[in-house]
Write a protein that holds these residues in place. Structure first.
Motif, short mmCIF file in Angstrom:
data_model
loop_
_atom_site.label_atom_id
_atom_site.label_comp_id
_atom_site.label_asym_id
_atom_site.label_seq_id
_atom_site.Cartn_x
_atom_site.Cartn_y
_atom_site.Cartn_z
N ALA A 174 0.83 -1.21 0.00
CA ALA A 174 0.00 0.00 0.00
C ALA A 174 0.86 1.26 0.00
CB ALA A 174 -0.94 -0.01 1.21
N LYS A 175 1.97 1.23 0.72
CA LYS A 175 2.88 2.39 0.75
C LYS A 175 3.49 2.63 -0.63
CE LYS A 175 4.13 1.86 5.63
NZ LYS A 175 5.22 1.45 6.58
N PRO A 198 -1.94 5.38 1.89
CA PRO A 198 -1.87 3.93 2.12
C PRO A 198 -3.17 3.37 2.67
CG PRO A 198 0.14 4.99 2.88
CD PRO A 198 -0.81 6.09 2.51
N GLU A 199 -3.84 4.14 3.52
CA GLU A 199 -5.11 3.68 4.09
C GLU A 199 -6.16 3.50 3.01
OE1 GLU A 199 -2.46 5.21 6.95
OE2 GLU A 199 -3.32 6.31 5.23
N GLU A 200 -6.22 4.43 2.06
CA GLU A 200 -7.19 4.31 0.96
C GLU A 200 -6.88 3.12 0.07
OE1 GLU A 200 -8.60 8.91 0.18
OE2 GLU A 200 -6.58 8.31 -0.45
N VAL A 201 -5.60 2.84 -0.13
CA VAL A 201 -5.20 1.67 -0.92
C VAL A 201 -5.67 0.39 -0.23
CG1 VAL A 201 -3.27 0.38 -1.89
CG2 VAL A 201 -3.20 2.88 -1.87
N LEU A 202 -5.49 0.33 1.07
CA LEU A 202 -5.89 -0.85 1.83
C LEU A 202 -7.40 -1.03 1.87
CD1 LEU A 202 -3.40 -0.56 4.82
CD2 LEU A 202 -3.37 -2.32 3.04
N GLU A 203 -8.14 0.09 1.83
CA GLU A 203 -9.60 0.04 1.91
C GLU A 203 -10.26 -0.24 0.56
OE1 GLU A 203 -10.47 3.85 3.54
OE2 GLU A 203 -9.70 3.34 5.54
N MET A 212 -3.85 -8.59 -2.12
CA MET A 212 -3.90 -7.49 -3.09
C MET A 212 -5.25 -6.80 -3.10
SD MET A 212 -3.26 -7.59 -7.22
CE MET A 212 -1.66 -8.36 -7.05
N THR A 213 -5.22 -5.47 -3.18
CA THR A 213 -6.44 -4.70 -3.43
C THR A 213 -6.39 -4.12 -4.84
OG1 THR A 213 -5.62 -2.53 -2.69
CG2 THR A 213 -6.45 -4.04 -0.98
N ALA A 301 2.08 -3.39 -7.34
CA ALA A 301 2.94 -2.92 -6.26
C ALA A 301 3.86 -4.04 -5.79
CB ALA A 301 2.08 -2.42 -5.10
N HIS A 302 3.39 -5.26 -5.87
CA HIS A 302 4.17 -6.43 -5.45
C HIS A 302 5.45 -6.57 -6.28
CE1 HIS A 302 0.01 -6.77 -4.38
NE2 HIS A 302 0.23 -7.78 -3.56
#
Length: 398
Positions: A174-175, A198-203, A212-213, A301-302
Motif C-alpha cells: 500500500a505504501k 496507504p489507508e485508501e489503498v488498503l480500503e 492485493m487490493t 505494487a508487489h
C-alpha cells in the motif's frame, strides 16, 4: 577476432503522448505517429534521416508499425514489428541500440504504442498452444487451482511468496502504491494524477484478500512513446543534443530456475531481472549505490517491491525496511518511478518501455520539472514481460 570498439549510443530525442483510459484515446496508429513525431521534433531530426525503425505493440495485427509510421513518412526504410509482452517497448529500444552500437546505422527510431481494451489481460488465440502453458502449470503446482485472473495470480503470488519468506505485509504494498500516486501528481502525461493514501489503498476492493487490493494493480492504458537513437558522429555532424547516452543494456529471457525453483518470485522473472542487472552494472563499471533514479516495472505494487531486491537497490529480504526508511522516494537513497510508474502513469504495453526512456532522459537532462531528481547522473530502467523477457538499461548524463 577481437571485438570491435562499440559506437557510443546517444538518446537524441524522446517523445510521449498523454496516457488515457481505454476508449478515450485516438487509434493506435495516430498515437504511434504522434509519439514518433514528438521524438523527432525533440531530437531536431527529420524523418528522412531515420535509417531503420522498430515498432512495438502487443495487441494488434502484423505490420501495425508500418501503419503508424506511414503517417510520419514513407521513405522505404526497414520497419520491424516487435512483440515481447510487457517488455515490448524496451525490446524495440534494445534492437535500436544494437543497430547503433554495432556501427551499422547512425540514426534509428524506436516507437511503442498500445490501444487496449478494458479489463484483465487475456489470450487472443484460443485455437493453439499458449506461450504460458509451462508458466500456468508451474503456477498451479505452487498455488493450486484458482479463478484469479492470470496477471493478478502471477504477481500477487510473487508478492505472497515474499510475504511468506520475509514477513512483508499488505501495508508495504500500500505504501508503494501511495508513493506512486504522489509522484504521478506532478506528471501531466499520467493517466491517474489523484493522490491516494496507504489507508485508501488498503480500503479499496480486495482482489485477493490479504494479498492485493484493486489499487495495487496498474490500469489497462492506451498511449504511445518513442525515442531517436543516434551515433556520436551523427550527433556531432548535425549539432544534436548529446546530453544522454545509453551506457549499458542487457536483455535476459527465462532460466531453468523460472520453473524449477517452484517459487512465484522466480516464475515472474526475478532471476531474469537479477542477471540482466548484474550484466549492466559490470558493463558500466558501477554498482547499485551509484544509481540516482530508477524507472522499474511496477505492473503491481508487489513487483515493485521484489524488484528493489532484484536490482540490488537493497539486499534480499530488506525491501520492507527500504520502504519504511523512505529510500524509494525523494529524499531517500534512490528515487523509484518519479513518473508515477505503471501504477499511476499507466501501462500501455508496447509503449511502457519507451515511456520509461522518456522519463529518464528528461531526468538526466534536468528537464523533469516538479518531479526532477536533483543531480541525477545515473538512471536505471527495468522493463519486464512474462513469457518472458527482461530488459535493463543504464542511461548516463554525458
Amino acid at each position: 577476432m577481437p571485438k570491435a570498439a562499440a559506437e557510443k549510443v546517444i538518446v537524441a530525442g524522446v517523445g510521449m503522448i498523454p496516457f488515457t483510459k481505454p476508449g478515450a484515446s485516438p487509434s493506435y496508429d495516430e498515437m504511434g505517429a504522434a509519439a514518433a513525431r514528438a521524438a523527432l521534433d525533440d531530437a531536431g531530426v527529420d524523418y528522412a534521416h531515420v535509417e531503420q525503425a522498430y515498432a512495438g505493440y502487443v495487441y494488434g495485427d502484423s505490420t501495425c508499425g508500418q501503419k503508424a509510421l506511414y503517417r510520419v513518412g514513407m521513405t522505404g526504410i526497414p520497419v520491424v514489428n516487435v512483440n515481447n509482452n510487457c517488455s515490448t517497448g524496451s525490446s524495440a529500444l534494445f534492437l535500436a541500440r544494437q543497430a547503433i552500437e554495432s556501427g551499422m546505422l547512425d540514426c534509428v527510431l524506436a516507437v511503442g504504442f498500445e490501444q487496449m481494451a478494458p479489463g484483465a489481460l487475456g489470450s487472443v488465440y484460443e485455437d493453439r498452444p499458449s506461450a504460458f502453458e509451462s508458466f500456468d502449470e508451474t503456477c498451479e503446482d505452487i498455488m493450486g487451482k484458482s479463478e484469479v485472473p492470470l496477471a493478478l495470480k502471477y504477481f500477487g503470488g510473487a508478492g505472497k511468496s515474499h510475504m511468506d519468506k520475509y514477513g512483508t505485509t499488505l501495508e508495504d504494498f500500500a505504501k508503494i502504491r501511495a508513493k506512486a500516486s504522489r509522484h504521478a501528481a506532478n506528471n501531466e502525461l499520467a493517466v491517474f494524477r489523484n493522490v491516494v493514501t496507504p489507508e485508501e489503498v488498503l480500503e479499496a476492493k480486495a482482489f485477493w484478500p490479504g494479498v492485493m487490493t484493486r489499487l495495487m494493480a496498474c490500469p489497462p492504458t492506451c498511449g504511445g512513446a518513442a525515442a531517436v537513437l543516434v551515433s556520436e558522429s551523427f550527433a556531432k555532424k548535425h549539432g544534436l543534443n548529446t546530453d544522454v547516452v545509453i551506457a549499458a543494456q542487457a536483455m535476459r529471457t527465462d532460466f531453468p530456475s523460472t520453473f524449477d525453483a517452484k517459487d512465484m518470485m522466480q516464475l515472474v522473472g526475478y532471476d531474469m531481472t537479477a542477471a540482466a542487472t548484474k550484466s549492466v552494472y559490470e558493463d558500466a563499471g558501477i554498482g547499485a549505490e551509484d544509481v540516482d533514479v530508477v524507472e522499474l516495472h511496477d505492473c503491481f505494487a508487489h513487483n515493485e517491491l521484489i524488484t528493489y531486491e532484484g536490482l540490488g537497490l537493497c539486499g534480499e529480504g530488506e525491501a520492507q525496511k527500504f520502504i519504511a526508511d523512505g529510500d524509494n522516494t525523494f529524499g531517500g537513497k534512490v528515487v523509484t518511478n518519479p513518473s508515477g510508474g505503471l501504477l499511476s502513469k499507466g501501462h500501455p504495453l508496447g509503449a511502457t518501455g519507451l515511456a520509461q526512456c522518456y522519463e529518464l532522459t528528461h531526468q538526466l537532462r534536468g528537464t523533469a520539472g516538479a518531479r526532477q531528481v536533483e543531480g541525477a547522473r545515473n538512471a536505471l530502467q527495468h522493463n519486464l514481460g512474462l513469457g518472458g523477457a527482461c530488459v535493463v538499461t543504464l542511461y548516463q548524463a554525458a
